[in-house]
Design a protein around this motif. Structure first.
Motif, PDB file in Angstrom:
ATOM      1  N   GLU A 432      -3.359 -13.651   0.256  1.00 15.55           N
ATOM      2  CA  GLU A 432      -2.526 -13.318  -0.171  1.00 15.55           C
ATOM      3  C   GLU A 432      -0.810 -13.913   0.074  1.00 15.55           C
ATOM      4  O   GLU A 432      -0.057 -13.639  -0.231  1.00 15.55           O
ATOM      5  N   ARG A 433      -1.453 -14.565   1.460  1.00 17.95           N
ATOM      6  CA  ARG A 433      -0.174 -14.819   2.660  1.00 17.95           C
ATOM      7  C   ARG A 433       0.866 -13.530   2.318  1.00 17.95           C
ATOM      8  O   ARG A 433       2.119 -13.807   2.240  1.00 17.95           O
ATOM      9  N   GLN A 434       0.856 -12.379   2.077  1.00 12.35           N
ATOM     10  CA  GLN A 434       1.331 -11.369   2.183  1.00 12.35           C
ATOM     11  C   GLN A 434       1.755 -10.316   2.878  1.00 12.35           C
ATOM     12  O   GLN A 434       0.474 -10.436   3.493  1.00 12.35           O
ATOM     13  N   ARG A 435       2.696  -9.995   3.412  1.00 12.89           N
ATOM     14  CA  ARG A 435       2.821  -8.806   5.342  1.00 12.89           C
ATOM     15  C   ARG A 435       1.765  -7.293   4.245  1.00 12.89           C
ATOM     16  O   ARG A 435       2.013  -6.977   2.609  1.00 12.89           O
ATOM     17  N   LEU A 436       0.639  -7.228   4.904  1.00 11.56           N
ATOM     18  CA  LEU A 436       0.398  -5.541   4.636  1.00 11.56           C
ATOM     19  C   LEU A 436       0.526  -4.465   5.792  1.00 11.56           C
ATOM     20  O   LEU A 436       1.077  -4.643   6.520  1.00 11.56           O
ATOM     21  N   TYR A 437       1.202  -3.313   4.733  1.00  6.87           N
ATOM     22  CA  TYR A 437       1.383  -2.543   5.952  1.00  6.87           C
ATOM     23  C   TYR A 437       0.327  -1.128   5.513  1.00  6.87           C
ATOM     24  O   TYR A 437       0.692  -0.812   4.427  1.00  6.87           O
ATOM     25  N   TYR A 462      -2.014  -0.462  10.558  1.00  3.23           N
ATOM     26  CA  TYR A 462      -2.120  -1.491  10.490  1.00  3.23           C
ATOM     27  C   TYR A 462      -0.812  -2.451  10.003  1.00  3.23           C
ATOM     28  O   TYR A 462      -0.422  -1.859   8.714  1.00  3.23           O
ATOM     29  N   VAL A 463      -0.731  -2.961  10.599  1.00  2.00           N
ATOM     30  CA  VAL A 463       0.846  -3.919   9.964  1.00  2.00           C
ATOM     31  C   VAL A 463      -0.171  -5.465  10.122  1.00  2.00           C
ATOM     32  O   VAL A 463      -0.256  -5.772  11.761  1.00  2.00           O
ATOM     33  N   GLY A 464      -0.167  -6.118   9.057  1.00  2.00           N
ATOM     34  CA  GLY A 464      -0.656  -7.069   9.287  1.00  2.00           C
ATOM     35  C   GLY A 464      -0.027  -8.400   8.800  1.00  2.00           C
ATOM     36  O   GLY A 464       0.725  -7.786   7.464  1.00  2.00           O
ATOM     37  N   VAL A 465       0.348  -9.876   9.231  1.00  4.10           N
ATOM     38  CA  VAL A 465       1.517 -10.622   8.486  1.00  4.10           C
ATOM     39  C   VAL A 465       0.872 -11.619   8.537  1.00  4.10           C
ATOM     40  O   VAL A 465       0.018 -12.043   9.774  1.00  4.10           O
ATOM     41  N   PRO A 466       0.996 -13.071   7.315  1.00  7.88           N
ATOM     42  CA  PRO A 466       0.426 -14.301   7.656  1.00  7.88           C
ATOM     43  C   PRO A 466       1.212 -15.462   8.770  1.00  7.88           C
ATOM     44  O   PRO A 466       2.235 -14.963   8.820  1.00  7.88           O
ATOM     45  N   LEU A 467       0.363 -16.218   9.048  1.00  7.69           N
ATOM     46  CA  LEU A 467       1.129 -16.714   9.732  1.00  7.69           C
ATOM     47  C   LEU A 467       0.906 -18.460   9.082  1.00  7.69           C
ATOM     48  O   LEU A 467      -0.069 -19.441   8.894  1.00  7.69           O
ATOM     49  N   ILE A 468       1.597 -19.210   8.756  1.00 13.16           N
ATOM     50  CA  ILE A 468       2.513 -20.143   7.519  1.00 13.16           C
ATOM     51  C   ILE A 468       3.277 -20.881   8.231  1.00 13.16           C
ATOM     52  O   ILE A 468       4.277 -20.604   9.040  1.00 13.16           O
ATOM     53  N   LYS A 474      -2.391 -20.744   9.296  1.00 17.24           N
ATOM     54  CA  LYS A 474      -2.634 -21.009  10.215  1.00 17.24           C
ATOM     55  C   LYS A 474      -3.299 -19.804  11.388  1.00 17.24           C
ATOM     56  O   LYS A 474      -4.597 -19.978  11.946  1.00 17.24           O
ATOM     57  N   GLY A 475      -3.414 -18.468  10.202  1.00 12.54           N
ATOM     58  CA  GLY A 475      -4.105 -17.445  10.555  1.00 12.54           C
ATOM     59  C   GLY A 475      -3.030 -16.239  10.697  1.00 12.54           C
ATOM     60  O   GLY A 475      -2.452 -16.059   9.065  1.00 12.54           O
ATOM     61  N   VAL A 476      -3.364 -15.424  11.050  1.00 14.64           N
ATOM     62  CA  VAL A 476      -3.104 -13.767  10.105  1.00 14.64           C
ATOM     63  C   VAL A 476      -2.313 -12.919  11.934  1.00 14.64           C
ATOM     64  O   VAL A 476      -3.696 -13.458  13.189  1.00 14.64           O
ATOM     65  N   LEU A 477      -1.048 -12.317  12.416  1.00 13.09           N
ATOM     66  CA  LEU A 477      -1.225 -11.607  13.035  1.00 13.09           C
ATOM     67  C   LEU A 477      -0.874  -9.985  12.874  1.00 13.09           C
ATOM     68  O   LEU A 477      -0.340  -9.694  11.710  1.00 13.09           O
ATOM     69  N   GLU A 478      -1.874  -9.278  14.209  1.00 11.90           N
ATOM     70  CA  GLU A 478      -2.171  -7.963  13.348  1.00 11.90           C
ATOM     71  C   GLU A 478      -1.298  -7.189  14.290  1.00 11.90           C
ATOM     72  O   GLU A 478      -1.586  -7.311  15.780  1.00 11.90           O
ATOM     73  N   VAL A 479      -0.877  -6.423  13.503  1.00 10.91           N
ATOM     74  CA  VAL A 479      -0.275  -4.989  15.484  1.00 10.91           C
ATOM     75  C   VAL A 479      -1.168  -3.711  14.562  1.00 10.91           C
ATOM     76  O   VAL A 479      -1.260  -3.074  13.512  1.00 10.91           O
ATOM     77  N   PHE A 480      -1.308  -3.144  15.612  1.00 10.63           N
ATOM     78  CA  PHE A 480      -1.821  -1.610  15.857  1.00 10.63           C
ATOM     79  C   PHE A 480      -1.255  -0.829  16.443  1.00 10.63           C
ATOM     80  O   PHE A 480      -0.905  -0.777  17.436  1.00 10.63           O
ATOM     81  N   HIS A 481      -1.203   1.049  15.968  1.00 12.05           N
ATOM     82  CA  HIS A 481      -0.306   1.976  16.875  1.00 12.05           C
ATOM     83  C   HIS A 481      -2.034   3.304  16.343  1.00 12.05           C
ATOM     84  O   HIS A 481      -2.162   3.961  15.348  1.00 12.05           O
ATOM     85  N   ARG A 482      -1.586   3.756  17.605  1.00 16.74           N
ATOM     86  CA  ARG A 482      -1.732   5.083  17.971  1.00 16.74           C
ATOM     87  C   ARG A 482      -1.459   6.056  17.475  1.00 16.74           C
ATOM     88  O   ARG A 482      -2.084   7.116  17.094  1.00 16.74           O
ATOM     89  N   ASP A 483      -0.793   6.116  16.394  1.00 15.78           N
ATOM     90  CA  ASP A 483       0.184   6.999  16.320  1.00 15.78           C
ATOM     91  C   ASP A 483       0.973   6.729  14.787  1.00 15.78           C
ATOM     92  O   ASP A 483       0.815   6.127  14.984  1.00 15.78           O
ATOM     93  N   PRO A 484       1.392   7.782  14.035  1.00 16.11           N
ATOM     94  CA  PRO A 484       2.233   7.120  13.095  1.00 16.11           C
ATOM     95  C   PRO A 484       3.483   5.949  13.409  1.00 16.11           C
ATOM     96  O   PRO A 484       4.588   6.604  13.956  1.00 16.11           O
ATOM     97  N   LEU A 485       3.041   5.252  12.409  1.00 11.34           N
ATOM     98  CA  LEU A 485       4.382   4.238  12.025  1.00 11.34           C
ATOM     99  C   LEU A 485       5.228   4.430  11.057  1.00 11.34           C
ATOM    100  O   LEU A 485       5.327   4.642  10.109  1.00 11.34           O
ATOM    101  N   THR A 486       6.825   4.277  11.740  1.00 10.34           N
ATOM    102  CA  THR A 486       7.437   4.899  10.316  1.00 10.34           C
ATOM    103  C   THR A 486       8.564   3.248  10.754  1.00 10.34           C
ATOM    104  O   THR A 486       9.851   3.133  11.415  1.00 10.34           O
ATOM    105  N   PRO A 487       8.400   1.513  10.490  1.00  6.17           N
ATOM    106  CA  PRO A 487       9.677   0.928  11.156  1.00  6.17           C
ATOM    107  C   PRO A 487       9.676   0.913  10.149  1.00  6.17           C
ATOM    108  O   PRO A 487      10.046   1.020   8.747  1.00  6.17           O
ATOM    109  N   ASP A 488      10.877  -0.096  10.478  1.00  4.13           N
ATOM    110  CA  ASP A 488      12.548  -0.601   9.243  1.00  4.13           C
ATOM    111  C   ASP A 488      12.501  -1.281   9.255  1.00  4.13           C
ATOM    112  O   ASP A 488      11.534  -2.483   9.395  1.00  4.13           O
ATOM    113  N   ASP A 489      13.447  -2.558   8.715  1.00  8.54           N
ATOM    114  CA  ASP A 489      13.514  -3.746   8.701  1.00  8.54           C
ATOM    115  C   ASP A 489      13.803  -4.399   9.642  1.00  8.54           C
ATOM    116  O   ASP A 489      13.104  -5.668   9.280  1.00  8.54           O
ATOM    117  N   GLY A 490      14.509  -4.379  10.428  1.00  9.36           N
ATOM    118  CA  GLY A 490      14.826  -5.061  11.481  1.00  9.36           C
ATOM    119  C   GLY A 490      13.205  -5.176  12.354  1.00  9.36           C
ATOM    120  O   GLY A 490      12.943  -5.578  13.413  1.00  9.36           O
TER     121      GLY A 490
END
Length: 707
Positions: A432-437, A462-468, A474-490
């Motif tokens: 889908e070439r879109q970020r997934l949270y 979990y958060v994944g972003v396409p590498l374009i 070109k691939g996918v960059l994934e991040v994982f966190h063991r606690d609840p995650l509250t990401p902001d725009d920055g």
């Protein structure tokens, strides 16, 4: 009502009463003396008459003596009275002059008015100057004429309430002759003036004072509004009290949600609301400010009633008494939590930028994509505060995403992971070439295909972003966190920027790999072409077949011995393979002639270095290799051809090759002679050292041959 106190002025009715009392005293004394004289003198005369015949004469003398005595007595009494009156008059004149001066020359407007008629009875010069009316005009006016109509009723009520003595009538509005309005502060005193009940008035013009007070009030209100708008409050510390009593403005309560009763009232209560780690810095800054008489400035944290911690900025300075002792500490303060949080965000962003710059430097300085992606994954984990991160690369052959690198994982179970496009979270991000949270992986169910694989990791978010890059996945960059995650725009911006850099690194690596393959293929084609030309030369001259290959190999051995660089060796090899390329332009009857060549034929043969240069110089990648084909017939002493170069003017590649070329020619059979022996050839080459050949090259060549 209105006026000035005049209690010391001499009173005329009192003087009159004293004059009547003195006249009565003289009459009484005269009556007493006369009566006493009449009674006693007659008795004395009666006693004497019996003895003295001339009684009438005696009576005459008695009357004369009485007149004389009474005249002297009246003279003494009147003289004493007049002397006393003269003193009183002098005192009266002095008092009148003094009070006239106080009245007429007083810089404050004064007047006297009749309480019954309200008409002016007297005005001083200051009133004339202040109000603009002449004395005659004042005398024709009432005090209502200098009042605005709206004050008349109040004035009349005030006059009706007048009693004797001092009256402070407050502040009134007065009209000047030019129509302007002034504000005056009135004080008055009831007096008797020309036997009339009057009021002596003193009028202080306070117009400018009121204007200044109004301006001050306006300034204070403006300052209050400005302080409130800026979120600033004021504070004051009483340094003379043991508790250091505190006073706060209303702004402080609004700043921190405190009622006036909740605001700290002394130092102990204040420090209860300050973060413990900031107590010492506050005390140190205050002591330094007081000791050095400098401005106090301090940033510290305070606790709000709801438990939140806010940053506070305080500015102030000590006030000192006449002895230089600090008695009060005044200042302002405001909430700087927003600024502090902005600074913290800026620091985070700065570190993120530095990290992204490191990644850019890595991308620019190395072609090892694995190293660059590992640096990027480390930066993502460090700056986003997540537990782990990995990068999956797209393999076009099978439309799969393969694990490339990872950071922060407890096991190596992901290293063999592979997922097809569209499968699982990573496959969806790629397709889908879109970020997934995904904030809660425990509720993901079968959508998270690696749940069992990562069961021991304890990941929650979990958060994944396409590498374009350049529009290509070109691939996918994934991040994982063991606690609840509250990401902001920055947070997301940094992740996506890191993803773009990863895509660029992967793209650069793929481009470089492709270029390497292309360069390798092109280099192979170049080498094959050169070797083809070399074989074509050998096939044309059967007598020299194999010569080119031998001199090439021996030249490379000698070049390495003389510490030529790899690039120089590449060009030496190509030059050796093409050293006789110019002979393609020599006619067969000259090149293949079995007999000795004539001078003309030698002239043609000696053109082949120039022919080689003309043929090959147009080919870019062969220009560095032209030193051998163009200069291998030059001699150390300058007697060679085609240009007669001498010594080090001859390129090193040509100097090396010329020795090797002669060695191989003499060691090979020719139609006109057999091959020479190794010893004879070595002696011959050594004999030409310093003539035809570079002595250093000859010495190194001999070591190679002997070796």
């Amino acid at each position: 009502m209105e006026g000035h106190i005049m209690e010391d002025l001499p009173q005329i009715p009192g003087m009159k009463r004293r004059a009547w009392r003195y006249a009565l005293r003289i009459a009484a004394i005269y009556f007493g003396v006369s009566a006493l004289w009449v009674v006693t003198s007659d008795n004395v005369i009666t006693d004497i008459v019996d003895q003295i015949p001339h009684l009438s004469a005696i009576q005459t003398y008695k009357g004369l003596i009485f007149v004389l005595v009474t005249s002297l007595l009246i003279y003494v009494l009147v003289h004493r009275y007049l002397a006393r009156q003269e003193v009183v008059v002098e005192q009266l004149h002095a008092s009148e002059a003094r009070y006239r001066h106080l009245y007429d020359d007083n810089p404050v407007p004064m007047w006297v008015y009749d309480i019954e008629t309200l008409r002016f009875l007297a005005v001083n010069e200051a009133a004339i100057d202040q109000y603009g009316y002449s004395r005659e005009e004042f005398m024709a006016m009432t005090i209502l004429d200098i009042r605005p109509p709206e004050d008349w009723e109040r004035l009349q009520k005030n006059i009706a309430a007048v009693t004797s003595g001092l009256d402070r009538a407050g502040i009134w509005k007065h009209l000047k002759k030019d129509g302007s309005l002034i504000h005056v502060e009135i004080a008055s005193h009831t007096i008797t003036f020309d036997e009339r009940r009057a009021e002596l008035v003193l009028a202080h013009d306070i117009t400018e004072r009121q204007r200044a007070e109004a301006e001050l009030l306006r300034t204070q209100e403006t300052l209050k509004l400005a302080l409130a708008a800026a979120g600033i409050g004021t504070w004051e510390v009483d340094l003379t009290t043991q508790e250091h009593n505190l006073t706060w403005s209303e702004g402080y309560g609004r700043l921190y949600g405190l009622t006036p009763e909740e605001l700290p009232r002394n130092g102990s209560q204040f420090f209860e609301r300050v973060h413990p780690d900031d107590h010492d810095i506050i005390r140190q800054r205050i002591e330094h400010s007081i000791r050095e008489d400098l401005r106090y400035e301090c940033e510290f944290r305070i606790f709000l009633p709801n438990g939140d911690i806010h940053w506070h900025l305080a500015l102030g300075r000590a006030l000192r008494d006449q002895n230089g002792k600090a008695v009060r500490f005044l200042g302002v303060g405001r909430d700087i939590t927003g600024r502090k949080r902005m600074e913290e965000r800026m620091q985070v962003q700065l570190k993120q930028m530095e990290s992204l710059h490191e990644i850019e430097v890595s991308i620019a300085s190395t072609l090892d994509v694995t190293l660059t992606l590992n640096i990027l994954a480390q930066a993502v984990v460090r700056h986003l505060g997540v537990s782990a991160a990995d990068i999956l690369l797209l393999k076009l052959a099978g439309n799969t995403l393969d694990f490339a690198c990872g950071q922060g994982f407890l096991t190596d179970s992901l290293k063999s992971w592979r997922v097809k496009l569209g499968e699982g979270y990573a496959g969806r991000v790629a397709l889908e070439r879109q970020r997934l949270y995904v904030p809660n992986l425990t509720e993901a169910g079968e959508d998270f295909m690696r749940a069992r694989l990562l069961s021991g990791e304890g990941f929650t978010a979990y958060v994944g972003v396409p590498l374009i890059a350049k529009g290509q996945l070109k691939g996918v960059l994934e991040v994982f966190h063991r606690d609840p995650l509250t990401p902001d725009d920055g947070w997301f911006r940094f992740l996506e920027t890191a993803g773009r850099q990863a895509a660029v690194a992967i793209d650069n690596s793929q481009i470089f790999e492709q270029l390497q393959r292309t360069n390798a293929d092109l280099s192979l084609a170049y080498e094959a072409t050169i070797e083809g030309w070399s074989r074509a030369m050998d096939m044309r001259d059967k007598e020299t077949e194999g010569h080119t290959q031998r001199v090439t190999e021996l030249s490379l051995r000698l070049g390495r011995a003389m510490r030529m660089s790899e690039d120089q060796l590449v060009h030496l090899r190509r030059g050796a393979l093409l050293h006789d390329m110019g002979k393609l332009g020599v006619p067969d009857q000259v090149l293949l002639k079995p007999d000795k060549l004539t001078d003309d034929e030698w002239a043609i043969m000696r053109q082949h270095p120039q022919i080689a240069f003309d043929m090959l110089s147009a080919i870019e990648y062969l220009r560095p290799a032209l030193d051998v084909p163009y200069c291998h017939h030059e001699k150390w002493d300058g007697t060679g051809y085609p240009r007669g170069l001498k010594g080090t003017q001859i390129p090193i590649a040509a100097r090396i090759f010329s020795v090797v070329d002669v060695w191989d020619a003499l060691r090979s059979d020719r139609p006109y002679r057999p091959a020479w022996s190794e010893e004879r050839t070595m002696e011959y080459i050594q004999s030409l050292s310093g003539k035809d050949f570079d002595p250093k090259v000859v010495d190194e060549f001999m070591k190679c041959i002997v070796g």
